[in-house]
Scaffold this motif. Structure first.
Motif, PDB file in Angstrom:
ATOM      1  N   LEU A 528       4.948   7.568  -4.038  1.00 32.89           N
ATOM      2  CA  LEU A 528       4.899   6.082  -3.061  1.00 32.89           C
ATOM      3  C   LEU A 528       4.100   4.506  -3.640  1.00 32.89           C
ATOM      4  CD1 LEU A 528       3.918   8.092  -0.584  1.00 32.89           C
ATOM      5  CD2 LEU A 528       5.980   6.813  -0.172  1.00 32.89           C
ATOM      6  N   ASP A 529       3.634   5.184  -4.634  1.00 29.11           N
ATOM      7  CA  ASP A 529       2.358   4.286  -5.311  1.00 29.11           C
ATOM      8  C   ASP A 529       3.296   3.545  -6.348  1.00 29.11           C
ATOM      9  OD1 ASP A 529       0.032   4.147  -3.617  1.00 29.11           O
ATOM     10  OD2 ASP A 529      -0.723   5.557  -5.713  1.00 29.11           O
ATOM     11  N   ALA A 530       3.930   3.889  -7.205  1.00 30.65           N
ATOM     12  CA  ALA A 530       4.681   3.303  -8.068  1.00 30.65           C
ATOM     13  C   ALA A 530       6.362   2.970  -7.559  1.00 30.65           C
ATOM     14  CB  ALA A 530       5.728   4.920  -9.017  1.00 30.65           C
ATOM     15  N   PHE A 531       6.405   2.583  -6.537  1.00 30.36           N
ATOM     16  CA  PHE A 531       7.844   2.168  -5.488  1.00 30.36           C
ATOM     17  C   PHE A 531       6.899   1.429  -4.581  1.00 30.36           C
ATOM     18  CE2 PHE A 531      10.139   6.387  -7.113  1.00 30.36           C
ATOM     19  CZ  PHE A 531      11.666   5.654  -6.927  1.00 30.36           C
ATOM     20  N   GLU A 532       5.331   0.895  -4.595  1.00 26.49           N
ATOM     21  CA  GLU A 532       5.091   0.140  -3.831  1.00 26.49           C
ATOM     22  C   GLU A 532       5.530  -0.067  -2.936  1.00 26.49           C
ATOM     23  OE1 GLU A 532       4.789  -3.897  -6.204  1.00 26.49           O
ATOM     24  OE2 GLU A 532       6.372  -2.935  -7.090  1.00 26.49           O
ATOM     25  N   VAL A 533       5.192   1.459  -1.701  1.00 25.37           N
ATOM     26  CA  VAL A 533       5.598   1.064  -1.054  1.00 25.37           C
ATOM     27  C   VAL A 533       4.048   1.282  -0.224  1.00 25.37           C
ATOM     28  CG1 VAL A 533       5.792   2.928   1.620  1.00 25.37           C
ATOM     29  CG2 VAL A 533       6.994   3.029  -0.961  1.00 25.37           C
ATOM     30  N   LYS A 534       3.801   0.050   0.706  1.00 22.27           N
ATOM     31  CA  LYS A 534       2.528  -0.049   1.830  1.00 22.27           C
ATOM     32  C   LYS A 534       1.963   0.415   3.426  1.00 22.27           C
ATOM     33  CE  LYS A 534       2.030  -3.291  -1.593  1.00 22.27           C
ATOM     34  NZ  LYS A 534       1.215  -2.730  -2.560  1.00 22.27           N
ATOM     35  N   GLY A 535       1.372   0.897   3.681  1.00 21.23           N
ATOM     36  CA  GLY A 535       0.758   1.757   4.890  1.00 21.23           C
ATOM     37  C   GLY A 535       0.450   2.682   4.759  1.00 21.23           C
ATOM     38  N   PRO A 536      -0.417   3.122   6.126  1.00 20.35           N
ATOM     39  CA  PRO A 536      -1.265   4.351   5.904  1.00 20.35           C
ATOM     40  C   PRO A 536      -0.084   5.943   6.233  1.00 20.35           C
ATOM     41  CG  PRO A 536      -1.693   2.931   7.893  1.00 20.35           C
ATOM     42  CD  PRO A 536      -0.988   2.370   7.236  1.00 20.35           C
ATOM     43  N   ALA A 623      -0.830   6.232  16.987  1.00 16.80           N
ATOM     44  CA  ALA A 623      -1.527   6.369  17.854  1.00 16.80           C
ATOM     45  C   ALA A 623      -1.231   5.093  19.168  1.00 16.80           C
ATOM     46  CB  ALA A 623      -2.292   5.913  17.259  1.00 16.80           C
ATOM     47  N   HIS A 624      -0.586   3.996  19.052  1.00 17.01           N
ATOM     48  CA  HIS A 624      -0.267   3.175  19.688  1.00 17.01           C
ATOM     49  C   HIS A 624       1.611   2.805  19.734  1.00 17.01           C
ATOM     50  CE1 HIS A 624      -0.301   0.648  15.786  1.00 17.01           C
ATOM     51  NE2 HIS A 624       0.854  -0.186  16.901  1.00 17.01           N
ATOM     52  N   ARG A 625       2.334   2.239  20.441  1.00 18.61           N
ATOM     53  CA  ARG A 625       3.193   2.747  20.207  1.00 18.61           C
ATOM     54  C   ARG A 625       4.553   0.822  19.317  1.00 18.61           C
ATOM     55  NH1 ARG A 625       7.965   1.113  25.535  1.00 18.61           N
ATOM     56  NH2 ARG A 625       9.162   2.466  24.825  1.00 18.61           N
ATOM     57  N   MET A 626       4.865   1.704  18.685  1.00 16.14           N
ATOM     58  CA  MET A 626       5.390   0.790  17.438  1.00 16.14           C
ATOM     59  C   MET A 626       5.945  -0.461  17.937  1.00 16.14           C
ATOM     60  SD  MET A 626       5.481   3.020  14.320  1.00 16.14           S
ATOM     61  CE  MET A 626       6.001   4.279  15.153  1.00 16.14           C
ATOM     62  N   LEU A 627       5.363  -2.029  17.399  1.00 22.31           N
ATOM     63  CA  LEU A 627       6.092  -2.760  17.960  1.00 22.31           C
ATOM     64  C   LEU A 627       7.041  -3.411  16.667  1.00 22.31           C
ATOM     65  CD1 LEU A 627       3.276  -4.455  19.896  1.00 22.31           C
ATOM     66  CD2 LEU A 627       4.781  -2.782  20.838  1.00 22.31           C
ATOM     67  N   VAL A 628       7.461  -4.568  17.353  1.00 21.38           N
ATOM     68  CA  VAL A 628       8.662  -4.965  16.353  1.00 21.38           C
ATOM     69  C   VAL A 628       7.084  -5.540  14.895  1.00 21.38           C
ATOM     70  CG1 VAL A 628       9.690  -7.012  15.149  1.00 21.38           C
ATOM     71  CG2 VAL A 628      10.585  -5.748  17.310  1.00 21.38           C
ATOM     72  N   ALA A 629       6.573  -5.812  16.053  1.00 21.75           N
ATOM     73  CA  ALA A 629       5.446  -6.991  14.913  1.00 21.75           C
ATOM     74  C   ALA A 629       4.982  -5.186  13.581  1.00 21.75           C
ATOM     75  CB  ALA A 629       3.583  -6.769  15.467  1.00 21.75           C
ATOM     76  N   ASP A 630       5.059  -4.147  13.880  1.00 25.93           N
ATOM     77  CA  ASP A 630       5.202  -2.921  13.253  1.00 25.93           C
ATOM     78  C   ASP A 630       5.605  -2.843  11.980  1.00 25.93           C
ATOM     79  OD1 ASP A 630       2.651  -2.568  14.273  1.00 25.93           O
ATOM     80  OD2 ASP A 630       3.776  -1.886  15.580  1.00 25.93           O
ATOM     81  N   THR A 631       6.530  -3.477  12.100  1.00 28.18           N
ATOM     82  CA  THR A 631       8.276  -3.395  11.138  1.00 28.18           C
ATOM     83  C   THR A 631       8.006  -4.352  10.018  1.00 28.18           C
ATOM     84  OG1 THR A 631       9.117  -4.862  12.334  1.00 28.18           O
ATOM     85  CG2 THR A 631       8.604  -2.160  12.842  1.00 28.18           C
ATOM     86  N   ASP A 632       9.472  -3.649   9.192  1.00 24.74           N
ATOM     87  CA  ASP A 632      10.030  -4.918   7.804  1.00 24.74           C
ATOM     88  C   ASP A 632       9.806  -6.121   8.573  1.00 24.74           C
ATOM     89  OD1 ASP A 632       8.638  -3.401   5.661  1.00 24.74           O
ATOM     90  OD2 ASP A 632      10.737  -2.888   5.438  1.00 24.74           O
ATOM     91  N   LYS A 633      10.420  -6.063   9.502  1.00 22.35           N
ATOM     92  CA  LYS A 633      11.202  -7.102  10.427  1.00 22.35           C
ATOM     93  C   LYS A 633      10.242  -7.901  10.677  1.00 22.35           C
ATOM     94  CE  LYS A 633      14.517  -9.433  12.273  1.00 22.35           C
ATOM     95  NZ  LYS A 633      15.747 -10.148  11.056  1.00 22.35           N
TER      96      LYS A 633
END
Length: 660
Positions: A528-536, A623-633
């Motif tokens: 995942l690091d090699a593909f530069e995938v971010k996020g916890p 932990a919280h309901r994911m919003l559009v703000a939490d996505t690539d979009k």
């Protein structure tokens, strides 16, 4: 000059272009308000499927029922209000509206009353599935002829006494004008459309099952989808590009499973020349190793079975010849040890691999010259010319391959998830392995996947120089069976051994280090690091290798970092996996893995209201309901908002003039 002014002077050309779409302060401000609001909507539902293998009927049902998501919503909406049987009937109507309406009209004594009840229930379901989208997005999903009416019903409620008569008259008029059937069908299709926001297919649409072309015909009309190419997709792409070894492999696999519908009915490939050749050359051969594997609902009479086996052997022998020619032409692949026709002693009926002799199951090869085993006979040459022509001129096949190119890639990073079909080649210590794809060019990880994707596209691009284009066409074979191919990643493809050697120890294909090490969370993090995938909460999602659920294998690996969703969609794998596939659902609450039982038929689903029996496993809850703000979009929208704020600054400080 402040930093904002410096940025403006650098980006003036872009801002001038942006001002064409938003010519005033009011227009830019309104768009900012709109985008900020969208950021706070719940995240859309993503569906992940893998290894469909031509099982079009099961695939279409999963698409229609959104992996059970529609059934769940119907249950939540109407539990306690209507009986279980009525909920099942409503679900079946949503999945198969045209067919179900005809059955109901034949049995329902008061059809107008049924229309009233059903339309109100469907509107309630549609309102629920559309609740996480903007009105604009919902509007774009509505059919033109009923768009206004559906939109009105979605945003008006019968419990509003001021509007109850208004809503009632709309429904009454739909029925009285004879449009109820069409309206219900349109509403059901909208529900299906809105239940899945994005569909990810992790490869292998083709082979084994008979409906790959039906799946791709469906995807031509689908609203939003992508595919990460699988090894079987690559095989068909290579055949379309003109790689004769790929053409032979496609034909061999189709004949092995007696599945000629995709070739003949789907793409109009003329198999008469192959049948004629096979009868002439192998007419006296029992071809026992080549008796086809018959899947569900497939039966052949003895004569057809014999002819299929003869065709199967004929194309298999030609396959080994054409593969050997390419392996010799590309010595840098180090695959000349797979030219096993040269390792056969045709008089003694043995094959020498390494220093060991192996007994052959049979040794009847009338088209092989022991002095030059990979040389095609004149008759085989003519046959391959005809088959090559059939694949190259098939317009529908080319359209489908163009779809795979336009919607596909070797890998995808989507919302902190890394998607690829099979493998990321690794060394024994878990480091990323360098793989040579271009002569003298070696790549790892993300660069490897990217450059393979570029090479695949080069095979279909007319302005690619001829030598490079030929190499790209040949490379489809390496992707199919090469040791370090990210789509294969095994020590060998033991096709020859399985057909012709009696010693089953030779059938073993050692898996690459990726498959041996992927249970390690550390290894997954390294990839995942090699593909530069971010996020916890980041994940790798794969297909390719069936998960043996019946033996207790868990599709969730590396402490939740990796999910393998090939559960055996194809009937050919049901006896291995014990199930009939997985789908992964990623909605605003988190991940759910849905395990499916075998699908009987759409006919039974329509007539009896049966559904695919599925069980759902919670993989990871947010932990919280994911919003559009939490996505690539969300990242994209924030970037657009920043640009629009710069445009507002330019308007308000006289740097740009409003276009009133």
């Amino acid at each position: 000059m402040n930093q904002t002014t410096t940025n403006l002077s650098r980006d003036m050309h872009y801002l001038q272009l942006l001002s064409n779409s938003f010519p005033t302060i009011a227009a830019a401000s309104t768009e900012i308000i709109n985008l900020e609001a969208i950021l706070n909507l719940p995240k859309g539902t993503e569906h992940f499927l893998a290894d469909l293998h031509g099982e079009s009927e099961a695939f279409l049902h999963v698409l229609k029922n959104a992996s059970g998501n529609i059934k769940r919503k119907v249950t939540e909406l109407f539990a306690g209000d209507i009986r279980d049987k009525e909920r099942r009937e409503l679900c079946t109507l949503i999945y198969y509206p045209e067919q179900k309406i005809e059955l109901i009209k034949a049995a329902e004594p008061d059809i107008e009353d049924w229309y009233h009840i059903t339309i109100h229930r469907l509107v309630a379901v549609c309102r629920d599935v559309s609740s996480k989208y903007t009105r604009s997005k919902v509007r774009k999903s509505l059919p033109e002829e009923f768009g206004y009416i559906i939109e009105e019903l979605l945003h008006e409620r019968t419990d509003d006494t001021d509007k109850a008569a208004y809503v009632s008259v709309i429904v009454d008029t739909i029925i009285s004008t004879g449009r109820a059937d069409d309206f219900i069908i349109a509403l059901c299709n909208v529900i299906q459309r809105l239940a899945i926001d994005q569909l990810h297919i992790l490869g292998d649409i083709y082979d084994r099952g008979s409906g790959a072309h039906i799946i791709l015909d469906t995807m031509r009309q689908y609203h939003s989808w992508d595919i990460q190419w699988g090894n079987h997709d690559i095989l068909w792409m290579g055949a379309c590009a003109g790689n004769d070894a790929c053409i032979c492999n496609v034909l061999r696999l189709s004949l092995r499973y007696a599945n000629l519908a995709t070739l003949e009915e789907g793409y109009g490939i003329n198999l008469v020349p192959l049948a004629t050749f096979a009868m002439d050359v192998y007419g006296d051969d029992r071809c026992e190793e080549f008796i086809p594997i018959l899947l569900k609902g497939n039966s052949l009479d003895e004569k057809t079975m014999r002819l299929t086996a003869q065709m199967h052997k004929a194309i298999t022998v030609i396959q080994f010849k054409t593969e050997a020619q390419i392996f010799k032409r590309r010595p840098q692949w180090q695959m000349e040890d797979r030219c096993l026709l040269e390792a056969v002693n045709y008089e003694k009926g043995i094959c020498t691999i390494g220093s060991k002799d192996y007994e052959m199951t049979s040794c009847h090869f009338p088209t092989i010259d022991p002095a030059d085993p990979s040389q095609l006979t004149p008759e085989e040459e003519l046959l391959m010319q005809k088959l090559h022509h059939s694949f190259r001129v098939c317009e529908k096949l080319r359209k489908h391959m163009k779809m795979l190119l336009s919607h596909g890639c070797m890998y995808l990073i989507s919302n902190h998830n890394l998607l690829f079909h099979a493998s990321c080649p690794l060394n024994a210590d878990g480091s990323l392995k360098e793989v040579e794809i271009y002569p003298g060019k070696r790549y790892t990880g993300k660069d490897l996947m990217h450059n393979i994707g570029m090479m695949i596209r080069a095979a279909f691009t007319s302005d690619t120089e001829s030598e490079m284009r030929q190499y790209a066409k040949d490379f489809f074979l390496y992707l199919w069976c090469g040791k370090d191919s990210p789509l294969f990643d095994k020590s060998k493809m033991a096709t020859f051994e399985r057909y012709f050697l009696t010693d089953k120890d030779t059938y073993k294909e050692e898996k690459g280090y990726y498959f041996q090490l992927r249970d390690s969370e550390e290894i997954c993090d390294r990839i995942l690091d090699a593909f530069e995938v971010k996020g916890p909460n980041r994940h790798i999602i794969n297909g390719h290798v069936p998960v043996h659920a019946s033996k207790g294998e868990n599709p969730i690996k590396a402490n939740g970092k990796l999910m393998v969703i090939d559960g055996g969609f194809s009937e050919a794998y049901h006896h291995e996996t014990g199930i009939a596939g997985y789908t992964l659902v990623y909605h605003s609450r988190g991940f759910q893995l849905v395990q499916h039982e075998p699908f009987k038929s759409a006919t039974e689903a329509i007539q009896k209201g049966t559904d695919i029996k599925s069980s759902t496993q919670l993989v990871e809850l947010s932990a919280h309901r994911m919003l559009v703000a939490d996505t690539d979009k969300g990242d994209e929208l924030r970037s657009q908002i920043e640009d629009l704020r710069e445009l507002l600054y330019a308007y308000r400080h006289g740097i740009l003039k409003e276009k009133k």
